[in-house]
Write an enzyme that holds these catalytic residues in place. Structure first.
Site, short mmCIF file in Angstrom:
data_model
loop_
_atom_site.label_atom_id
_atom_site.label_comp_id
_atom_site.label_asym_id
_atom_site.label_seq_id
_atom_site.Cartn_x
_atom_site.Cartn_y
_atom_site.Cartn_z
N CYS A 87 -63.55 53.18 2.32
CA CYS A 87 -63.00 52.75 3.60
C CYS A 87 -62.05 51.57 3.40
O CYS A 87 -60.95 51.74 2.91
CB CYS A 87 -64.12 52.44 4.58
SG CYS A 87 -63.59 52.30 6.31
N HIS B 246 -68.26 57.00 4.18
CA HIS B 246 -69.16 55.99 3.59
C HIS B 246 -70.34 56.62 2.88
O HIS B 246 -71.40 56.83 3.49
CB HIS B 246 -69.66 55.04 4.68
CG HIS B 246 -68.65 54.09 5.18
ND1 HIS B 246 -68.55 52.79 4.74
CD2 HIS B 246 -67.67 54.24 6.11
CE1 HIS B 246 -67.55 52.18 5.37
NE2 HIS B 246 -67.00 53.04 6.20
N GLU C 246 -72.38 55.28 0.85
CA GLU C 246 -73.52 54.35 0.78
C GLU C 246 -74.42 54.44 2.00
O GLU C 246 -75.54 53.93 1.98
CB GLU C 246 -73.02 52.92 0.57
CG GLU C 246 -72.41 52.24 1.80
CD GLU C 246 -71.00 52.65 2.10
OE1 GLU C 246 -70.41 52.08 3.04
OE2 GLU C 246 -70.45 53.54 1.42
#
Length: 226
Positions: free
Chosen positions: A88, A197, A199
């Site tokens: 991002c 994302h 994560e």
């Protein structure tokens, strides 16, 4: 190498650095906290630039972070082969640093977008995608204001012909990115920029899937087995 050491850089305005640290740890690596104002990569084996709003996205998203002291060390190291993942805002910083081509503009809707997003892996040969198979479909959260990937026609052709489009959006393009591009790599495949994302998709307790964990296991297993 017994354990891969993966640095996670924190800039003023980083939001997902702790999530990235957790993802590295869950994948079996040793996370190493790196501070933007330092000039020492601390001997890490790979680096993650996390999401957020570095320097408040003033001027352009990632434009100020590109000049952080630690980036002066990271850019030549990445060009020399150090694996780097930009997520991002990290993707935006990589483009601003010219480690990746093109740019990230405001979403076509001019609205912040936050949703679970289907993706298709197009290149499973990069340092960060070897845990996947080409054509594999993933569900990973996306949250951005400036996620519209753009590049000139020649650059897009180069990315497509060189197999450097790493992932594409499926079903719905959330931000207007050209060619439905969600992630790209440099020519060597050690630098990857990703708008979604991963994560936030490493365990079912906090994410819709664990589909994002492969980005982290890819680099850690690759480094350990190198």
């Amino acid at each position: 190498m017994s354990t891969a050491r993966v640095g996670v850089i924190t800039f003023p305005g980083s939001l997902d650095d702790r999530d990235a640290v957790r993802a590295v740890r869950l994948a079996g690596g040793e996370p190493v906290a790196l501070w933007h104002a330092d000039k020492d990569l601390r001997g890490v084996d790979a680096v993650v630039l996390p999401g957020g709003f570095s320097y408040g996205d003033y001027l352009r998203a990632g434009a100020i972070a590109r000049f952080a002291p630690l980036m002066e060390e990271l850019v030549p190291a990445a060009r020399a082969g150090l694996p780097v993942l930009g997520v991002c805002n990290g993707f935006q910083i990589l483009c601003e640093s010219h480690l990746l081509p093109g740019a990230l503009r405001p979403n076509a809707s001019l609205h912040f977008v936050c949703r679970d997003q289907r993706l298709r892996v197009e290149n499973a040969g990069t340092a960060w995608t070897q845990a996947y198979t080409e054509g594999q479909e993933l569900v990973i959260p996306i949250k951005n204001q400036d996620g519209c990937y753009v590049a000139d026609e020649a650059t897009l052709a180069e990315l497509e012909e060189g197999g450097r489009v790493v992932a594409r959006y499926l079903d719905l393009n959330p931000n207007g990115s050209l060619n439905d591009i969600a992630a790209i790599s440099n020519e060597a495949g050690n630098v990857v920029g990703l708008m979604p994302h991963p994560e936030h998709a490493v365990e079912t307790l906090t994410g819709p899937t664990t589909d994002g964990l492969g980005f982290f296991t890819s680099i850690i297993k690759g480094l350990v087995n190198a």
